[in-house]
Write a protein that holds these residues in place. Structure first.
Motif, PDB file in Angstrom:
ATOM      1  N   GLU A  64       0.851  -1.186   0.000  1.00 14.19           N
ATOM      2  CA  GLU A  64       0.000   0.000   0.000  1.00 14.19           C
ATOM      3  C   GLU A  64       0.889   1.239   0.000  1.00 14.19           C
ATOM      4  N   PRO A  65       0.490   2.296  -0.703  1.00 14.38           N
ATOM      5  CA  PRO A  65       1.255   3.538  -0.595  1.00 14.38           C
ATOM      6  C   PRO A  65       1.086   4.123   0.810  1.00 14.38           C
ATOM      7  N   VAL A  66       2.101   4.776   1.299  1.00 16.74           N
ATOM      8  CA  VAL A  66       2.058   5.366   2.638  1.00 16.74           C
ATOM      9  C   VAL A  66       2.448   6.837   2.549  1.00 16.74           C
ATOM     10  N   LEU A 106       2.191  12.820  -6.081  1.00 16.98           N
ATOM     11  CA  LEU A 106       1.550  11.571  -5.666  1.00 16.98           C
ATOM     12  C   LEU A 106       0.456  11.117  -6.622  1.00 16.98           C
ATOM     13  N   LYS A 107      -0.269  12.062  -7.205  1.00 19.57           N
ATOM     14  CA  LYS A 107      -1.308  11.659  -8.159  1.00 19.57           C
ATOM     15  C   LYS A 107      -0.694  11.177  -9.463  1.00 19.57           C
ATOM     16  N   LEU A 164       0.760   7.117  -6.292  1.00 18.81           N
ATOM     17  CA  LEU A 164       1.216   6.707  -4.968  1.00 18.81           C
ATOM     18  C   LEU A 164       0.610   7.544  -3.846  1.00 18.81           C
ATOM     19  N   ARG A 165      -0.578   8.100  -4.096  1.00 18.54           N
ATOM     20  CA  ARG A 165      -1.247   8.850  -3.036  1.00 18.54           C
ATOM     21  C   ARG A 165      -1.974   7.877  -2.108  1.00 18.54           C
ATOM     22  N   PRO A 166      -1.638   7.890  -0.823  1.00 19.50           N
ATOM     23  CA  PRO A 166      -2.284   6.963   0.121  1.00 19.50           C
ATOM     24  C   PRO A 166      -3.789   7.213   0.229  1.00 19.50           C
ATOM     25  N   PRO A 196      15.329  11.436  -1.196  1.00 17.14           N
ATOM     26  CA  PRO A 196      15.480  12.414  -2.279  1.00 17.14           C
ATOM     27  C   PRO A 196      15.620  11.728  -3.638  1.00 17.14           C
ATOM     28  N   GLY A 197      14.800  12.180  -4.581  1.00 15.94           N
ATOM     29  CA  GLY A 197      14.850  11.642  -5.934  1.00 15.94           C
ATOM     30  C   GLY A 197      13.896  10.504  -6.199  1.00 15.94           C
ATOM     31  N   PHE A 198      13.321   9.902  -5.157  1.00 12.96           N
ATOM     32  CA  PHE A 198      12.509   8.701  -5.371  1.00 12.96           C
ATOM     33  C   PHE A 198      11.297   8.986  -6.248  1.00 12.96           C
ATOM     34  N   PHE A 199      10.483   9.976  -5.874  1.00 14.36           N
ATOM     35  CA  PHE A 199       9.258  10.216  -6.631  1.00 14.36           C
ATOM     36  C   PHE A 199       9.558  10.724  -8.038  1.00 14.36           C
ATOM     37  N   ASP A 200      10.640  11.468  -8.207  1.00 14.51           N
ATOM     38  CA  ASP A 200      11.028  11.896  -9.556  1.00 14.51           C
ATOM     39  C   ASP A 200      11.387  10.683 -10.410  1.00 14.51           C
ATOM     40  N   MET A 201      12.073   9.712  -9.824  1.00 15.19           N
ATOM     41  CA  MET A 201      12.464   8.520 -10.565  1.00 15.19           C
ATOM     42  C   MET A 201      11.263   7.658 -10.926  1.00 15.19           C
ATOM     43  N   VAL A 202      10.264   7.605 -10.047  1.00 22.69           N
ATOM     44  CA  VAL A 202       9.037   6.871 -10.369  1.00 22.69           C
ATOM     45  C   VAL A 202       8.291   7.604 -11.478  1.00 22.69           C
TER      46      VAL A 202
END
Length: 495
Positions: free
Chosen positions: A210-212, A275-276, A280-282, A299-305
C-alpha cells in the motif's frame, strides 16, 4: 543506601550505550554483551546499506551530553553516526565494558530465590553461565531480520539470482548492470531503489503493498519537517491517553481546524511529491497513520518513479522462476536480484517462555510500563524499546528512568498495581482509540514524544523549567535542555 549491582546490558547500539552509561554513572558494575564484532547496532557498517542516513536532524539524533560534530550535515550518513557512537563510547569509558561476539543463549532466574538472572552466554564456540543482579535489554526493534522465502527461490538462486535482506545490501557495485526488484515501501526500500538506479542497475522495480504518507526533509521545499512533526503545537492535535474533561472539550472544539490542517498538509504533499501522477497517493488520512513507521522521503525517489527510472507495482512477491520474479497480481518481472526490505522482528528470544508470555500479549502488544519495565519481570528493564522520532533522546531518558527504577530511586516509584493498571489502560487506548500506536508491538511513542518525555522526567523527579512556554510549543526537543532537566534530579551513587 543503594547496593552496587552487577548489570548486564544486552546490545551495544544507541540504547545499549545509553543504558551502560546511566548505570555506570550511578556506580554499578556494567558488562555489555554484543553478538556482533562492532558497536552501533543498526549503524554498524557491516549491516548498513549504501547511503543510509538518519531520518532525524543531527540536533535531535544525539545524546544530551555530546552534540554531533559541527561539520556533520543536518542528516548524517551512517558512517558518521557510527563514528559518533564510537566517540561517545570512548569518551564515557564504555569500550572496555563491551564483550564482542557474545550472544545471549538463554536466561533463568537465579536459584534459591536470589534476585537477578543467570545468563547463558555463547562466545568463541563455547557457552558459559554468568550471574547478574539486573539485566537491561537493549536490542530494540531492529535486532532480528524478518525472513521471507517464496516458492521457486532455490531455482532462482541456483540459476545465478540473488535474494538479499536489505541489511545484506552493503556494496552498491553488486547491482551494476543487474535487474533489481526491491520488496517493501519503507525508507530503506526507497533508499535502496534510488541507490540502485544511481549505482548503474539495468532496471529497478519496487513492489509495495500500500502507498504510505511520507514526509520530505523540507515540506513545501522551505520548512524543515522537524518544525512540524517534532513540536508540541502539532502533538496536541492528536488526542492522547489520560485526557481530562477540559482536554476532551478542547479537542472537540478544535476538531474542524485540526481536520483542515491535515487536509492542507495532504494537498501540499500530493503536489510536492507528485503523488497523483505516480499513483502513490495513500488512501488513509495522514493523521491516522503518523507513528514511528512514517518514512522520510528519499530524495529523488518520486522523480524517478515519475520518469520511469523506477517502476512501482502494487502487490507482493508470490514466487520465483529462473530470472523472473512473479508478483501476486500475476505480473512477471525479469530480475537478477531481489532485495527484501521487509524489516525486522522485535522480541526477546532468550527470555524463558513463562516470562515471554507475561511480556507480550497474544496480539503482539508489549506489556511495558512507560515502555520500559514489566512488574512481572523482576530485575529487568528495556531501553530503546520506546521508539520515537527522537531515538537517542528516547533511549537516554529511558536509561536514566530505568536505573532509578532498579535502585528504588524514582521520584515517584510506581507500585506493582499502578504499573499493571497503567499497562492495561495503555493497551486499551492503543487497541481502541489509536490503532496507529500499535505498530512495533505498541513500542512507539511518536507522535507523543513530548508527553512521554514529560512522564519520564516527572517520575525521575527532575525539575523542568520552561523559559518561554509559548515559543517552546513551536520548537523541537532541545537535547541541551534535557541535559539540564536530568541534572536537576536528586543525585546518588550505589555503594
Amino acid at each position: 543506601m543503594v547496593d552496587k549491582k552487577k548489570v548486564c546490558v544486552v546490545g551495544a547500539g544507541v540504547s545499549g550505550l545509553a543504558a551502560a552509561h546511566a548505570f555506570r554513572q550511578r556506580g554499578h558494575d556494567v558488562e555489555i554483551v554484543e553478538r556482533s564484532n562492532d558497536l552501533g547496532g543498526v549503524w554498524e557498517p557491516a549491516r548498513s546499506y549504501p547511503d543510509v542516513q538518519t531520518q532525524s536532524p543531527k540536533d535531535l539524533y544525539r545524546y544530551t551530553s555530546m552534540a554531533m560534530p559541527d561539520d556533520y550535515p543536518e542528516w548524517p550518513k551512517g558512517t558518521q553516526v557510527h563514528a559518533y557512537l564510537k566517540s561517545y563510547a570512548e569518551r564515557n569509558g564504555l569500550v572496555p565494558l563491551i564483550r564482542y561476539g557474545t550472544k545471549v543463549v538463554s536466561m533463568q532466574r537465579r536459584a534459591g530465590g536470589a534476585k537477578g538472572w543467570r545468563m547463558e552466554l555463547a562466545s568463541g564456540g563455547k557457552t558459559a553461565s554468568q550471574d547478574f543482579d539486573f539485566v537491561a535489554v537493549c536490542t530494540g526493534n531492529f535486532s532480528e531480520k524478518r525472513e521471507l522465502v517464496h516458492p521457486g527461490q532455490d531455482d532462482f538462486t541456483v540459476a545465478g539470482g540473488q535474494v538479499l535482506h536489505s541489511s545484506e545490501y552493503t556494496d552498491p557495485a553488486t547491482v551494476r548492470g543487474k535487474r533489481v526488484v526491491v520488496l517493501g515501501f519503507s525508507k530503506s526500500a526507497t533508499d535502496i531503489a534510488v541507490n540502485a538506479v544511481n549505482s548503474g542497475a539495468a532496471d529497478v522495480t519496487i513492489v509495495y503493498l500500500e502507498p504510505v504518507w511520507r514526509i520530505p526533509y523540507f515540506i513545501g521545499g522551505l520548512i524543515n519537517f522537524k518544525r512540524i512533526l517534532y513540536v508540541r503545537a502539532q502533538e496536541v492535535m492528536f488526542p492522547n491517553w489520560e485526557k481530562s474533561v477540559l482536554t476532551r472539550l478542547g479537542h472537540a472544539l478544535a476538531k474542524p481546524f485540526v481536520w483542515a490542517n491535515w487536509r492542507g498538509l495532504e494537498s501540499l504533499l500530493s503536489i510536492q511529491l507528485k503523488l497523483k501522477k505516480t499513483g502513490l497517493r495513500p488512501k488513509v488520512p495522514i493523521e491516522t497513520s503518523i507513528n514511528c513507521s512514517v518514512p522520510i522521503v528519499t530524495p529523488g525517489f518520486f522523480d524517478m518513479v515519475a520518469d520511469g527510472r523506477i517502476k512501482a507495482i502494487q502487490g507482493t512477491i508470490a514466487a520465483y522462476e529462473k530470472g523472473t520474479v512473479i508478483l501476486s497480481g500475476g505480473e512477471r518481472v525479469a530480475a537478477d536480484m531481489a532485495i527484501l526490505a521487509v524489516g525486522w522482528k522485535s522480541g526477546v528470544p532468550f527470555l524463558p517462555e513463562e516470562y515471554r508470555r507475561k511480556l507480550v500479549e497474544p496480539d503482539g502488544q508489549y506489556r511495558l510500563y512507560r515502555v520500559i519495565a514489566n512488574p512481572d519481570l523482576p530485575d529487568m528493564g528495556f531501553v530503546g524499546f520506546n521508539s520515537s522520532f527522537c531515538t537517542v533522546l528516547s533511549a537516554e531518558l529511558a536509561a536514566n528512568w530505568l536505573v532509578r527504577y532498579a535502585d528504588g530511586k524514582l521520584g515517584r516509584q510506581p507500585t506493582r498495581q499502578e504499573m499493571t493498571d497503567n499497562i492495561e489502560m495503555m493497551l486499551h487506548w492503543k487497541r481502541n482509540e489509536r490503532p496507529a500506536a500499535g505498530v512495533y508491538g505498541g513500542l512507539c511513542v511518536a507522535p507523543y514524544h513530548f508527553k512521554h518525555f514529560d512522564e519520564l522526567l516527572a517520575d525521575i523527579g527532575a525539575t523542568k523549567r520552561r523559559r518561554n512556554p509559548v515559543a517552546e510549543n513551536f520548537a523541537p526537543p532541545n537535547a541541551d535542555a534535557y541535559a539540564g532537566y536530568l541534572k536537576s534530579a536528586p543525585d546518588y551513587r550505589a555503594a
